[in-house]
Design a protein around this motif. Structure first.
Motif, PDB file in Angstrom:
ATOM      1  N   MET A 229       9.151   7.925  -4.924  1.00  0.00           N
ATOM      2  CA  MET A 229       8.784   6.633  -4.321  1.00  0.00           C
ATOM      3  C   MET A 229       7.295   6.356  -4.532  1.00  0.00           C
ATOM      4  SD  MET A 229      11.524   5.425  -2.770  1.00  0.00           S
ATOM      5  CE  MET A 229      12.935   5.838  -1.777  1.00  0.00           C
ATOM      6  N   GLU A 230       6.465   7.370  -4.293  1.00  0.00           N
ATOM      7  CA  GLU A 230       5.019   7.212  -4.485  1.00  0.00           C
ATOM      8  C   GLU A 230       4.710   6.841  -5.927  1.00  0.00           C
ATOM      9  OE1 GLU A 230       2.767  10.612  -3.217  1.00  0.00           O
ATOM     10  OE2 GLU A 230       3.699  10.604  -1.232  1.00  0.00           O
ATOM     11  N   GLN A 231       5.342   7.512  -6.861  1.00  0.00           N
ATOM     12  CA  GLN A 231       5.086   7.234  -8.273  1.00  0.00           C
ATOM     13  C   GLN A 231       5.530   5.829  -8.647  1.00  0.00           C
ATOM     14  OE1 GLN A 231       3.291   9.282 -10.342  1.00  0.00           O
ATOM     15  NE2 GLN A 231       3.277   7.395 -11.511  1.00  0.00           N
ATOM     16  N   LEU A 232       6.663   5.387  -8.115  1.00  0.00           N
ATOM     17  CA  LEU A 232       7.139   4.029  -8.377  1.00  0.00           C
ATOM     18  C   LEU A 232       6.128   3.005  -7.874  1.00  0.00           C
ATOM     19  CD1 LEU A 232       9.452   2.159  -9.362  1.00  0.00           C
ATOM     20  CD2 LEU A 232      10.334   2.245  -7.018  1.00  0.00           C
ATOM     21  N   LEU A 233       5.625   3.209  -6.657  1.00  0.00           N
ATOM     22  CA  LEU A 233       4.633   2.282  -6.095  1.00  0.00           C
ATOM     23  C   LEU A 233       3.357   2.281  -6.933  1.00  0.00           C
ATOM     24  CD1 LEU A 233       5.214   3.049  -2.327  1.00  0.00           C
ATOM     25  CD2 LEU A 233       5.803   0.936  -3.519  1.00  0.00           C
ATOM     26  N   ARG A 234       2.940   3.447  -7.386  1.00  0.00           N
ATOM     27  CA  ARG A 234       1.747   3.517  -8.252  1.00  0.00           C
ATOM     28  C   ARG A 234       2.004   2.791  -9.567  1.00  0.00           C
ATOM     29  NH1 ARG A 234       1.448   8.928  -6.091  1.00  0.00           N
ATOM     30  NH2 ARG A 234      -0.349   8.980  -4.681  1.00  0.00           N
ATOM     31  N   ASP A 235       3.171   3.028 -10.148  1.00  0.00           N
ATOM     32  CA  ASP A 235       3.514   2.375 -11.412  1.00  0.00           C
ATOM     33  C   ASP A 235       3.561   0.857 -11.250  1.00  0.00           C
ATOM     34  OD1 ASP A 235       3.744   4.889 -12.548  1.00  0.00           O
ATOM     35  OD2 ASP A 235       5.945   4.886 -12.536  1.00  0.00           O
ATOM     36  N   TYR A 236       3.950   0.402 -10.085  1.00  0.00           N
ATOM     37  CA  TYR A 236       4.027  -1.030  -9.804  1.00  0.00           C
ATOM     38  C   TYR A 236       2.684  -1.614  -9.377  1.00  0.00           C
ATOM     39  CZ  TYR A 236       9.132  -1.585 -10.165  1.00  0.00           C
ATOM     40  OH  TYR A 236      10.422  -1.689 -10.614  1.00  0.00           O
ATOM     41  N   GLY A 237       1.644  -0.777  -9.267  1.00  0.00           N
ATOM     42  CA  GLY A 237       0.302  -1.271  -9.017  1.00  0.00           C
ATOM     43  C   GLY A 237      -0.073  -1.482  -7.564  1.00  0.00           C
ATOM     44  N   TYR A 238       0.672  -0.857  -6.639  1.00  0.00           N
ATOM     45  CA  TYR A 238       0.331  -1.008  -5.217  1.00  0.00           C
ATOM     46  C   TYR A 238      -0.979  -0.283  -4.921  1.00  0.00           C
ATOM     47  CZ  TYR A 238       4.722  -3.211  -4.068  1.00  0.00           C
ATOM     48  OH  TYR A 238       5.750  -4.106  -3.991  1.00  0.00           O
ATOM     49  N   PRO A 239      -1.785  -0.821  -3.998  1.00  0.00           N
ATOM     50  CA  PRO A 239      -3.063  -0.173  -3.655  1.00  0.00           C
ATOM     51  C   PRO A 239      -2.834   1.234  -3.110  1.00  0.00           C
ATOM     52  CG  PRO A 239      -2.925  -2.378  -2.694  1.00  0.00           C
ATOM     53  CD  PRO A 239      -1.578  -2.059  -3.256  1.00  0.00           C
ATOM     54  N   GLU A 240      -3.620   2.162  -3.586  1.00  0.00           N
ATOM     55  CA  GLU A 240      -3.462   3.575  -3.224  1.00  0.00           C
ATOM     56  C   GLU A 240      -3.486   3.784  -1.712  1.00  0.00           C
ATOM     57  OE1 GLU A 240      -2.453   7.290  -4.230  1.00  0.00           O
ATOM     58  OE2 GLU A 240      -2.779   5.729  -5.721  1.00  0.00           O
TER      59      GLU A 240
ATOM     60  N   SER B 136      -2.398   1.935   0.622  1.00  0.00           N
ATOM     61  CA  SER B 136      -1.199   1.459   1.320  1.00  0.00           C
ATOM     62  C   SER B 136       0.045   2.288   0.995  1.00  0.00           C
ATOM     63  CB  SER B 136      -0.946  -0.009   0.992  1.00  0.00           C
ATOM     64  OG  SER B 136      -0.627  -0.154  -0.370  1.00  0.00           O
ATOM     65  N   ILE B 137      -0.018   3.124  -0.017  1.00  0.00           N
ATOM     66  CA  ILE B 137       1.166   3.875  -0.449  1.00  0.00           C
ATOM     67  C   ILE B 137       1.722   4.804   0.627  1.00  0.00           C
ATOM     68  CG2 ILE B 137       1.976   5.648  -2.080  1.00  0.00           C
ATOM     69  CD1 ILE B 137       0.422   4.135  -4.254  1.00  0.00           C
ATOM     70  N   PRO B 138       0.907   5.598   1.349  1.00  0.00           N
ATOM     71  CA  PRO B 138       1.503   6.473   2.374  1.00  0.00           C
ATOM     72  C   PRO B 138       2.303   5.714   3.439  1.00  0.00           C
ATOM     73  CG  PRO B 138      -0.741   7.145   1.915  1.00  0.00           C
ATOM     74  CD  PRO B 138      -0.525   5.847   1.188  1.00  0.00           C
ATOM     75  N   ARG B 139       1.792   4.581   3.885  1.00  0.00           N
ATOM     76  CA  ARG B 139       2.502   3.783   4.891  1.00  0.00           C
ATOM     77  C   ARG B 139       3.798   3.224   4.309  1.00  0.00           C
ATOM     78  NH1 ARG B 139       3.081  -1.381   5.597  1.00  0.00           N
ATOM     79  NH2 ARG B 139       1.393  -1.914   4.189  1.00  0.00           N
ATOM     80  N   LEU B 140       3.743   2.723   3.098  1.00  0.00           N
ATOM     81  CA  LEU B 140       4.938   2.166   2.469  1.00  0.00           C
ATOM     82  C   LEU B 140       6.001   3.236   2.253  1.00  0.00           C
ATOM     83  CD1 LEU B 140       3.219  -0.169  -0.127  1.00  0.00           C
ATOM     84  CD2 LEU B 140       4.550  -0.885   1.850  1.00  0.00           C
ATOM     85  N   VAL B 141       5.588   4.410   1.805  1.00  0.00           N
ATOM     86  CA  VAL B 141       6.546   5.505   1.590  1.00  0.00           C
ATOM     87  C   VAL B 141       7.211   5.879   2.904  1.00  0.00           C
ATOM     88  CG1 VAL B 141       6.769   7.944   0.959  1.00  0.00           C
ATOM     89  CG2 VAL B 141       5.470   6.395  -0.496  1.00  0.00           C
ATOM     90  N   GLN B 142       6.445   5.895   3.970  1.00  0.00           N
ATOM     91  CA  GLN B 142       7.014   6.219   5.284  1.00  0.00           C
ATOM     92  C   GLN B 142       8.073   5.182   5.670  1.00  0.00           C
ATOM     93  OE1 GLN B 142       4.104   6.411   8.392  1.00  0.00           O
ATOM     94  NE2 GLN B 142       5.555   7.164   9.891  1.00  0.00           N
ATOM     95  N   GLU B 143       7.805   3.919   5.395  1.00  0.00           N
ATOM     96  CA  GLU B 143       8.741   2.855   5.760  1.00  0.00           C
ATOM     97  C   GLU B 143      10.004   2.854   4.900  1.00  0.00           C
ATOM     98  OE1 GLU B 143       6.842  -0.959   5.975  1.00  0.00           O
ATOM     99  OE2 GLU B 143       5.226  -0.192   7.232  1.00  0.00           O
ATOM    100  N   ILE B 144       9.888   3.241   3.629  1.00  0.00           N
ATOM    101  CA  ILE B 144      11.045   3.173   2.735  1.00  0.00           C
ATOM    102  C   ILE B 144      11.716   4.520   2.503  1.00  0.00           C
ATOM    103  CG2 ILE B 144      10.186   1.114   1.556  1.00  0.00           C
ATOM    104  CD1 ILE B 144       9.238   2.898  -0.742  1.00  0.00           C
TER     105      ILE B 144
END
Length: 54
Positions: A7-18, A20-28
């Motif tokens: 999930m983290e790698q997908l968010l990074r690949d999609y260009g999400y701000p670093e 915000s990634i921990p919070r997003l991963v927790q939610e998804i």
């Protein structure tokens, strides 16, 4: 690769701000990877054209 790492790698690949990634991963984290991949858009697509909207 672990579920959350994918999930983290997908968010990074999609260009999400670093930062915000921990919070997003927790939610998804309870969703399947395939479902997340279908639901989220690349970050630039989400933020595109916001300045021109009135």
């Amino acid at each position: 690769m672990e579920h959350n790492e994918k999930m983290e790698q997908l968010l990074r690949d999609y260009g999400y701000p670093e930062q915000s990634i921990p919070r997003l991963v927790q939610e998804i984290s309870s969703m399947s990877f395939d479902k997340v991949k279908k639901l989220i858009l690349p970050y630039n697509d989400i933020t595109a054209d916001k300045s021109s909207r009135t």
